[in-house]
Enzyme design. Structure first.
Site, PDB file in Angstrom:
ATOM      1  N   LYS A 112       0.833  -1.215   0.000  1.00  0.00           N
ATOM      2  CA  LYS A 112       0.000   0.000   0.000  1.00  0.00           C
ATOM      3  C   LYS A 112       0.860   1.254   0.000  1.00  0.00           C
ATOM      4  O   LYS A 112       0.685   2.141  -0.817  1.00  0.00           O
ATOM      5  CB  LYS A 112      -0.892   0.065   1.245  1.00  0.00           C
ATOM      6  CG  LYS A 112      -1.768  -1.134   1.465  1.00  0.00           C
ATOM      7  CD  LYS A 112      -2.471  -1.049   2.803  1.00  0.00           C
ATOM      8  CE  LYS A 112      -1.539  -0.911   3.986  1.00  0.00           C
ATOM      9  NZ  LYS A 112      -0.842  -2.159   4.355  1.00  0.00           N
ATOM     10  N   ARG A 132      -8.754   2.156   9.354  1.00  0.00           N
ATOM     11  CA  ARG A 132      -8.360   0.791   9.686  1.00  0.00           C
ATOM     12  C   ARG A 132      -9.406   0.068  10.515  1.00  0.00           C
ATOM     13  O   ARG A 132      -9.199  -1.090  10.865  1.00  0.00           O
ATOM     14  CB  ARG A 132      -7.049   0.819  10.474  1.00  0.00           C
ATOM     15  CG  ARG A 132      -5.835   0.423   9.632  1.00  0.00           C
ATOM     16  CD  ARG A 132      -4.612   0.627  10.486  1.00  0.00           C
ATOM     17  NE  ARG A 132      -3.493  -0.186  10.133  1.00  0.00           N
ATOM     18  CZ  ARG A 132      -2.493   0.202   9.355  1.00  0.00           C
ATOM     19  NH1 ARG A 132      -2.526   1.376   8.773  1.00  0.00           N
ATOM     20  NH2 ARG A 132      -1.468  -0.589   9.139  1.00  0.00           N
ATOM     21  N   ARG A 145      11.960  -6.197   4.877  1.00  0.00           N
ATOM     22  CA  ARG A 145      12.095  -4.755   5.142  1.00  0.00           C
ATOM     23  C   ARG A 145      12.796  -4.519   6.472  1.00  0.00           C
ATOM     24  O   ARG A 145      13.654  -3.641   6.576  1.00  0.00           O
ATOM     25  CB  ARG A 145      10.708  -4.106   5.146  1.00  0.00           C
ATOM     26  CG  ARG A 145      10.752  -2.626   5.473  1.00  0.00           C
ATOM     27  CD  ARG A 145       9.416  -1.952   5.278  1.00  0.00           C
ATOM     28  NE  ARG A 145       8.402  -2.497   6.181  1.00  0.00           N
ATOM     29  CZ  ARG A 145       7.130  -2.127   6.190  1.00  0.00           C
ATOM     30  NH1 ARG A 145       6.717  -1.230   5.317  1.00  0.00           N
ATOM     31  NH2 ARG A 145       6.288  -2.660   7.029  1.00  0.00           N
ATOM     32  N   ARG A 151      11.655  -3.295   9.500  1.00  0.00           N
ATOM     33  CA  ARG A 151      11.338  -2.153  10.357  1.00  0.00           C
ATOM     34  C   ARG A 151      11.175  -2.666  11.791  1.00  0.00           C
ATOM     35  O   ARG A 151      11.055  -3.884  11.997  1.00  0.00           O
ATOM     36  CB  ARG A 151      10.024  -1.550   9.836  1.00  0.00           C
ATOM     37  CG  ARG A 151       9.816  -0.097  10.128  1.00  0.00           C
ATOM     38  CD  ARG A 151       8.616   0.447   9.372  1.00  0.00           C
ATOM     39  NE  ARG A 151       7.373  -0.148   9.811  1.00  0.00           N
ATOM     40  CZ  ARG A 151       6.232  -0.052   9.131  1.00  0.00           C
ATOM     41  NH1 ARG A 151       6.184   0.595   7.995  1.00  0.00           N
ATOM     42  NH2 ARG A 151       5.138  -0.613   9.592  1.00  0.00           N
ATOM     43  N   ARG A 153      -0.203  -8.311  13.671  1.00  0.00           N
ATOM     44  CA  ARG A 153      -0.755  -7.276  12.776  1.00  0.00           C
ATOM     45  C   ARG A 153      -1.753  -7.891  11.797  1.00  0.00           C
ATOM     46  O   ARG A 153      -2.763  -7.277  11.449  1.00  0.00           O
ATOM     47  CB  ARG A 153       0.379  -6.559  12.031  1.00  0.00           C
ATOM     48  CG  ARG A 153       1.062  -5.511  12.910  1.00  0.00           C
ATOM     49  CD  ARG A 153       2.464  -5.172  12.447  1.00  0.00           C
ATOM     50  NE  ARG A 153       2.551  -4.593  11.131  1.00  0.00           N
ATOM     51  CZ  ARG A 153       3.684  -4.513  10.426  1.00  0.00           C
ATOM     52  NH1 ARG A 153       4.814  -4.998  10.929  1.00  0.00           N
ATOM     53  NH2 ARG A 153       3.693  -3.965   9.247  1.00  0.00           N
TER      54      ARG A 153
HETATM   55  P1  B4P Z   1       3.832  -1.885   2.303  1.00  0.00           P
HETATM   56  O1  B4P Z   1       2.683  -2.822   2.272  1.00  0.00           O
HETATM   57  O2  B4P Z   1       3.815  -0.746   1.354  1.00  0.00           O
HETATM   58  O3  B4P Z   1       3.896  -1.532   3.816  1.00  0.00           O
HETATM   59  P2  B4P Z   1       3.124  -0.448   4.639  1.00  0.00           P
HETATM   60  O4  B4P Z   1       2.304   0.482   3.840  1.00  0.00           O
HETATM   61  O5  B4P Z   1       4.187   0.172   5.429  1.00  0.00           O
HETATM   62  O6  B4P Z   1       2.071  -1.267   5.495  1.00  0.00           O
HETATM   63  P3  B4P Z   1       1.946  -1.525   7.017  1.00  0.00           P
HETATM   64  O7  B4P Z   1       0.510  -1.949   7.174  1.00  0.00           O
HETATM   65  O8  B4P Z   1       2.978  -2.489   7.446  1.00  0.00           O
HETATM   66  O9  B4P Z   1       2.329  -0.200   7.773  1.00  0.00           O
HETATM   67  P4  B4P Z   1       1.644   1.142   8.296  1.00  0.00           P
HETATM   68  O10 B4P Z   1       2.738   2.125   8.251  1.00  0.00           O
HETATM   69  O11 B4P Z   1       0.374   1.486   7.596  1.00  0.00           O
HETATM   70  O12 B4P Z   1       5.244  -2.556   2.014  1.00  0.00           O
HETATM   71  C1  B4P Z   1       5.816  -3.583   2.799  1.00  0.00           C
HETATM   72  C2  B4P Z   1       7.142  -4.047   2.209  1.00  0.00           C
HETATM   73  O13 B4P Z   1       6.919  -4.717   0.981  1.00  0.00           O
HETATM   74  C3  B4P Z   1       8.134  -2.925   1.901  1.00  0.00           C
HETATM   75  O14 B4P Z   1       9.403  -3.334   2.300  1.00  0.00           O
HETATM   76  C4  B4P Z   1       8.087  -2.792   0.385  1.00  0.00           C
HETATM   77  O15 B4P Z   1       9.301  -2.358  -0.157  1.00  0.00           O
HETATM   78  C5  B4P Z   1       7.790  -4.210  -0.034  1.00  0.00           C
HETATM   79  N1  B4P Z   1       7.085  -4.279  -1.310  1.00  0.00           N
HETATM   80  C6  B4P Z   1       6.059  -3.464  -1.700  1.00  0.00           C
HETATM   81  N2  B4P Z   1       5.630  -3.829  -2.926  1.00  0.00           N
HETATM   82  C7  B4P Z   1       6.399  -4.909  -3.299  1.00  0.00           C
HETATM   83  C8  B4P Z   1       6.432  -5.744  -4.467  1.00  0.00           C
HETATM   84  N3  B4P Z   1       5.598  -5.566  -5.502  1.00  0.00           N
HETATM   85  N4  B4P Z   1       7.321  -6.743  -4.499  1.00  0.00           N
HETATM   86  C9  B4P Z   1       8.173  -6.964  -3.479  1.00  0.00           C
HETATM   87  N5  B4P Z   1       8.204  -6.195  -2.340  1.00  0.00           N
HETATM   88  C10 B4P Z   1       7.322  -5.187  -2.268  1.00  0.00           C
HETATM   89  O16 B4P Z   1       1.239   0.800   9.820  1.00  0.00           O
HETATM   90  C11 B4P Z   1       2.204   0.520  10.826  1.00  0.00           C
HETATM   91  C12 B4P Z   1       1.571   0.623  12.225  1.00  0.00           C
HETATM   92  O17 B4P Z   1       1.124   1.986  12.480  1.00  0.00           O
HETATM   93  C13 B4P Z   1       0.310  -0.218  12.451  1.00  0.00           C
HETATM   94  O18 B4P Z   1       0.614  -1.560  12.802  1.00  0.00           O
HETATM   95  C14 B4P Z   1      -0.386   0.580  13.589  1.00  0.00           C
HETATM   96  O19 B4P Z   1       0.190   0.299  14.838  1.00  0.00           O
HETATM   97  C15 B4P Z   1      -0.076   2.032  13.242  1.00  0.00           C
HETATM   98  N6  B4P Z   1      -1.156   2.671  12.432  1.00  0.00           N
HETATM   99  C16 B4P Z   1      -1.022   3.143  11.159  1.00  0.00           C
HETATM  100  N7  B4P Z   1      -2.190   3.658  10.719  1.00  0.00           N
HETATM  101  C17 B4P Z   1      -3.091   3.496  11.719  1.00  0.00           C
HETATM  102  C18 B4P Z   1      -4.480   3.802  11.856  1.00  0.00           C
HETATM  103  N8  B4P Z   1      -5.194   4.351  10.866  1.00  0.00           N
HETATM  104  N9  B4P Z   1      -5.098   3.512  13.036  1.00  0.00           N
HETATM  105  C19 B4P Z   1      -4.409   2.957  14.048  1.00  0.00           C
HETATM  106  N10 B4P Z   1      -3.091   2.632  13.978  1.00  0.00           N
HETATM  107  C20 B4P Z   1      -2.424   2.890  12.826  1.00  0.00           C
END
Ligand code: B4P
Length: 189
Positions: free
Chosen positions: A12, A95, A134, A136, A147
């Site tokens: 995403k 979410r 990744r 993190r 998660r």
């Molecule tokens: P992504 O899937 O892009 O990861 P993300 O957006 O960071 O999703 P995530 O759900 O983990 O994190 P968020 O920050 O929203 O990519 C993942 C990996 O895959 C990367 O390394 C990327 O390079 C790789 N990748 C992508 N496309 C690829 C492809 N085609 N091929 C190979 N590799 C690929 O949330 C983190 C935390 O923040 C949550 O757990 C929660 O605690 C909090 N949070 C965020 N929003 C919230 C909300 N609205 N409400 C409450 N808590 C919230």
């Protein structure tokens, strides 16, 4: 426009960033904004850090305050004709049902309807591989599993919520970043 759904690791953030840049949209990632608060050591960041490390959702109140302030700021800038962006793209938000309902109310206030919700679909094994790659702080196997559980319990029900409203479009999130971007472009027309 609203861009999000799909489990953690579906790409995403990756796709949202590229698309927002290409289309001149404000990219609003609640995950990135929360991590920035954590890095800056603000009171909000201190409250969010432990919750994020456990892979749980940060409180709706905190997240909503962040989203509201950004969207209101953009609306005010646009009214004054000095916004550098033509719309917004939400990433990682809403979410859960409470966030979705609060967003609906906020957008009604601002007079800015959601145009599309893109659901990115990917198998759990691939999600796990991507997130472990990744590395993190919240990307270890135990936290990722949690998660995914939080996603299935709280976020996945939004699929039906947006489908009922005729806003949902699904994308196969397997393949290269470029191939997935092309699928999303096709959806956008
Ligand atoms: P992504 O899937 O892009 O990861 P993300 O957006 O960071 O999703 P995530 O759900 O983990 O994190 P968020 O920050 O929203 O990519 C993942 C990996 O895959 C990367 O390394 C990327 O390079 C790789 N990748 C992508 N496309 C690829 C492809 N085609 N091929 C190979 N590799 C690929 O949330 C983190 C935390 O923040 C949550 O757990 C929660 O605690 C909090 N949070 C965020 N929003 C919230 C909300 N609205 N409400 C409450 N808590 C919230």
């Amino acid at each position: 426009m609203l861009f999000r759904s799909g489990p953690p690791g579906a790409g995403k953030g990756t796709q949202a960033q590229q698309l927002a840049q290409g289309q001149g949209l404000l990219h609003l990632s609640t995950g990135d904004l929360l991590r920035a608060e954590v890095a800056a050591g603000t009171a909000l960041g201190q409250e969010a850090a432990a919750v994020m490390a456990r892979g749980e959702l940060v409180s709706d109140g905190l997240v909503l305050a962040i989203v509201r302030s950004r969207l209101e700021q953009q609306a005010a800038d646009r009214q004054q004709g000095d916004s550098g962006t033509s719309g917004w793209l939400l990433d990682g938000f809403p979410r859960n049902r409470a966030q979705a309902e609060a967003l609906e109310a906020l957008l009604a206030e601002l007079g800015q309807p959601i145009e599309l919700v893109v659901l990115m679909e990917l198998d759990d094994d691939l999600l796990m591989q991507r997130l472990l790659g990744r590395g993190r702080a919240d990307d270890n196997a135990e936290v990722i599993r949690h998660r995914l559980t939080v996603y299935r319990d709280q976020t996945a029900p939004l699929i039906a919520y947006y489908r009922e409203r005729g806003l949902l479009a699904s994308v196969d999130a397997q393949g290269s970043i470029e191939a997935i971007a092309a699928r999303i472009q096709t959806l956008l027309g």
